[in-house]
Design an enzyme around this catalytic site. Structure first.
Site, PDB file in Angstrom:
ATOM      1  N   ASN A 111     -10.309   0.038  -0.758  1.00  0.00           N
ATOM      2  CA  ASN A 111      -8.859   0.110  -0.575  1.00  0.00           C
ATOM      3  C   ASN A 111      -8.187  -0.447  -1.833  1.00  0.00           C
ATOM      4  OD1 ASN A 111      -6.195  -0.488   0.096  1.00  0.00           O
ATOM      5  ND2 ASN A 111      -6.665  -1.268   2.136  1.00  0.00           N
ATOM      6  N   HIS A 121      -3.530   7.073   2.325  1.00  0.00           N
ATOM      7  CA  HIS A 121      -3.971   5.773   1.813  1.00  0.00           C
ATOM      8  C   HIS A 121      -5.388   5.507   2.317  1.00  0.00           C
ATOM      9  CE1 HIS A 121      -4.305   1.656   0.822  1.00  0.00           C
ATOM     10  NE2 HIS A 121      -4.091   1.198   2.036  1.00  0.00           N
ATOM     11  N   CYS A 170       0.823  -1.229   0.000  1.00  0.00           N
ATOM     12  CA  CYS A 170       0.000   0.000   0.000  1.00  0.00           C
ATOM     13  C   CYS A 170       0.847   1.265   0.000  1.00  0.00           C
ATOM     14  CB  CYS A 170      -0.935   0.006   1.197  1.00  0.00           C
ATOM     15  SG  CYS A 170      -1.878  -1.495   1.317  1.00  0.00           S
TER      16      CYS A 170
HETATM   17  O1  UT7 Z   1      -4.236  -1.523   3.041  1.00  0.00           O
HETATM   18  C1  UT7 Z   1      -3.589  -2.206   4.072  1.00  0.00           C
HETATM   19  C2  UT7 Z   1      -3.964  -1.622   5.314  1.00  0.00           C
HETATM   20  N1  UT7 Z   1      -5.138  -2.299   5.821  1.00  0.00           N
HETATM   21  C3  UT7 Z   1      -5.782  -1.739   6.810  1.00  0.00           C
HETATM   22  O2  UT7 Z   1      -5.422  -0.655   7.223  1.00  0.00           O
HETATM   23  C4  UT7 Z   1      -6.924  -2.505   7.461  1.00  0.00           C
HETATM   24  C5  UT7 Z   1      -6.978  -2.151   8.915  1.00  0.00           C
HETATM   25  N2  UT7 Z   1      -8.039  -2.850   9.628  1.00  0.00           N
HETATM   26  C6  UT7 Z   1      -9.339  -2.503   9.541  1.00  0.00           C
HETATM   27  O3  UT7 Z   1      -9.680  -1.594   8.822  1.00  0.00           O
HETATM   28  C7  UT7 Z   1     -10.337  -3.228  10.394  1.00  0.00           C
HETATM   29  O4  UT7 Z   1      -9.655  -4.005  11.382  1.00  0.00           O
HETATM   30  C8  UT7 Z   1     -11.316  -4.150   9.596  1.00  0.00           C
HETATM   31  C9  UT7 Z   1     -12.250  -3.290   8.758  1.00  0.00           C
HETATM   32  C10 UT7 Z   1     -10.491  -5.069   8.696  1.00  0.00           C
HETATM   33  C11 UT7 Z   1     -12.150  -4.993  10.550  1.00  0.00           C
HETATM   34  O5  UT7 Z   1     -12.861  -4.180  11.447  1.00  0.00           O
HETATM   35  P1  UT7 Z   1     -12.962  -4.583  12.989  1.00  0.00           P
HETATM   36  O6  UT7 Z   1     -13.788  -3.565  13.635  1.00  0.00           O
HETATM   37  O7  UT7 Z   1     -11.555  -4.782  13.471  1.00  0.00           O
HETATM   38  O8  UT7 Z   1     -13.779  -5.958  12.919  1.00  0.00           O
HETATM   39  P2  UT7 Z   1     -13.351  -7.390  13.440  1.00  0.00           P
HETATM   40  O9  UT7 Z   1     -12.343  -7.982  12.538  1.00  0.00           O
HETATM   41  O10 UT7 Z   1     -13.042  -7.314  14.901  1.00  0.00           O
HETATM   42  O11 UT7 Z   1     -14.695  -8.204  13.284  1.00  0.00           O
HETATM   43  C12 UT7 Z   1     -15.836  -7.904  14.094  1.00  0.00           C
HETATM   44  C13 UT7 Z   1     -16.945  -8.857  13.755  1.00  0.00           C
HETATM   45  C14 UT7 Z   1     -16.547 -10.328  13.788  1.00  0.00           C
HETATM   46  O12 UT7 Z   1     -17.638 -11.052  14.319  1.00  0.00           O
HETATM   47  P3  UT7 Z   1     -17.644 -11.535  15.864  1.00  0.00           P
HETATM   48  O13 UT7 Z   1     -16.420 -12.392  15.993  1.00  0.00           O
HETATM   49  O14 UT7 Z   1     -17.561 -10.276  16.662  1.00  0.00           O
HETATM   50  O15 UT7 Z   1     -18.944 -12.242  15.958  1.00  0.00           O
HETATM   51  C15 UT7 Z   1     -16.382 -10.685  12.345  1.00  0.00           C
HETATM   52  O16 UT7 Z   1     -16.637 -12.053  12.091  1.00  0.00           O
HETATM   53  O17 UT7 Z   1     -17.421  -8.600  12.422  1.00  0.00           O
HETATM   54  C16 UT7 Z   1     -17.449  -9.842  11.688  1.00  0.00           C
HETATM   55  N3  UT7 Z   1     -17.176  -9.552  10.281  1.00  0.00           N
HETATM   56  C17 UT7 Z   1     -18.133  -9.267   9.395  1.00  0.00           C
HETATM   57  N4  UT7 Z   1     -19.462  -9.164   9.487  1.00  0.00           N
HETATM   58  C18 UT7 Z   1     -20.140  -8.813   8.384  1.00  0.00           C
HETATM   59  C19 UT7 Z   1     -15.973  -9.502   9.679  1.00  0.00           C
HETATM   60  N5  UT7 Z   1     -16.125  -9.172   8.387  1.00  0.00           N
HETATM   61  C20 UT7 Z   1     -17.455  -9.010   8.184  1.00  0.00           C
HETATM   62  C21 UT7 Z   1     -18.222  -8.669   7.065  1.00  0.00           C
HETATM   63  N6  UT7 Z   1     -19.568  -8.572   7.217  1.00  0.00           N
HETATM   64  N7  UT7 Z   1     -17.678  -8.409   5.855  1.00  0.00           N
END
Ligand code: UT7
Length: 320
Positions: free
Chosen positions: A277, A247, A111
């Site tokens: 992204n 980014h 990225c």
């Molecule tokens: O370009 C490279 C740089 N990349 C980044 O900067 C990414 C940085 N990270 C992020 O932006 C965030 O961590 C994410 C957007 C990837 C994830 O957000 P989060 O608030 O950290 O969510 P999480 O991974 O903790 O997931 C929360 C919940 C989980 O369910 P439980 O375990 O709480 O029941 C996931 O299974 O959301 C669930 N989940 C989804 N639900 C619906 C994960 N993906 C999805 C989805 N739709 N697409």
């Protein structure tokens, strides 16, 4: 002399895929994606390739800069999704443009790819070896997504952004770039495994895997520090900066960086709502969007910052 961005261009694939479209094929929702990330839709390739998107973005940047293919000395593409291992995307672009005087190569800094390309071009231009360079960030990330992994595939999109840079009186005022390979395994996409007469591995291609929370923590701590560093190096203060073009990974990262810097979110233009992204392409696409909206005026100072896989980061202050 400084390295100045004198023209920008970008190209997105034709096909729009909304959050609603994704919710028809996997267990997700517009509510989850937009509230957690700010992304509403992204463009995905059908017939387009990393090279075809790059060539269109490059032509638009060259037209914007008023520069011909014969004037280009150097082409650098930041990408992790070139169409071939070899030739590089940069060589494909060179051939399509007829820029036969140019040296061309790709950079893999995920990225941060466009930022690393900018800094590399700057180093070449400062030696006096080259005068005009074409730099790009270009990705077709959709081909390295696991479309059964909803936590990752909904975040990314495809596209290309380009800039023409040239030695001038004003331009790049300061930059910072860095890497932390010890944390690299939080965002991976494995290449082919060893496969030869000594070691047998079936040909398998892996897909992108990300520990989103670790990458999130890295971004919100490293990016503000890097931005403060370049602003200080340029002899400026935060208030001197007109825009912060970051980014486009997650709106919450952008909001957190704005808060940590004590700057209004109004100074952080975004494209992630309609692009998602696009890794190395995010920064140059955003820069082209604000350029074409007429938001960039001579004398303005803009911070650019990329961060992600590697882990890598790169920030710059430019005067336009
Ligand atoms: O370009 C490279 C740089 N990349 C980044 O900067 C990414 C940085 N990270 C992020 O932006 C965030 O961590 C994410 C957007 C990837 C994830 O957000 P989060 O608030 O950290 O969510 P999480 O991974 O903790 O997931 C929360 C919940 C989980 O369910 P439980 O375990 O709480 O029941 C996931 O299974 O959301 C669930 N989940 C989804 N639900 C619906 C994960 N993906 C999805 C989805 N739709 N697409």
């Amino acid at each position: 002399m400084r390295t100045r961005i004198i023209g920008t261009g970008s190209c997105l694939p034709e096909t729009v895929v909304t959050n609603e479209d994704l919710s028809q094929i996997m267990d997700t929702s517009d509510e989850w994606i937009s509230s957690r990330t700010g992304i509403r839709e992204r463009r995905l390739v059908k017939e387009e390739t990393t090279a075809s998107l790059s060539v269109t973005a490059a032509k638009r940047a060259m037209e914007n800069a008023g520069v011909s293919a014969q004037e280009i000395d150097l082409i650098i593409v930041g990408t992790i999704t070139g169409d071939y291992v070899t030739p590089s995307t940069a060589c494909e672009v060179q051939a399509a443009l007829g820029a036969d005087r140019a040296a061309a190569f790709d950079i893999n800094a995920a990225c941060s790819g466009f930022m690393f390309a900018l800094h590399t071009a700057d180093a070449y231009l400062k030696t006096g070896m080259y005068k005009t360079a074409l730099i790009l960030g270009a990705e077709t990330l959709s081909k390295i997504m696991d479309w059964s992994d909803r936590s990752t595939c909904v975040l990314f999109g495809d596209g290309a952004g380009a800039a023409v840079v040239r030695s001038d009186e004003v331009g790049l005022l300061a930059y910072d770039q860095g890497s932390d390979g010890t944390r690299g395994m939080v965002l991976t996409c494995r290449n082919r495994k060893n496969n030869n007469p000594l070691v047998q591995n079936p040909t398998d291609f892996s897909y992108t895997q990300m520990d989103g929370q670790e990458v999130y923590k890295f971004a919100v701590t490293t990016v503000p520090k890097s931005i403060k560093k370049v602003i200080a190096q340029a002899g400026l203060t935060i208030d001197d900066i007109d825009y912060f073009a970051l980014h486009q990974a997650n709106i919450r990262i952008i909001q957190s960086v704005a808060k940590r810097l004590g700057v209004s979110e109004d100074k952080f233009p975004t494209s992630l709502d309609h692009c998602g992204n696009i890794s190395a392409a995010s920064v140059p696409i955003l820069l082209d969007e604000i350029n074409r909206k007429g938001l960039i005026k001579p004398g303005m100072k803009i911070v650019l910052s990329g961060f992600g896989g590697g882990l890598t980061w790169g920030s710059a202050v430019i005067e336009v």
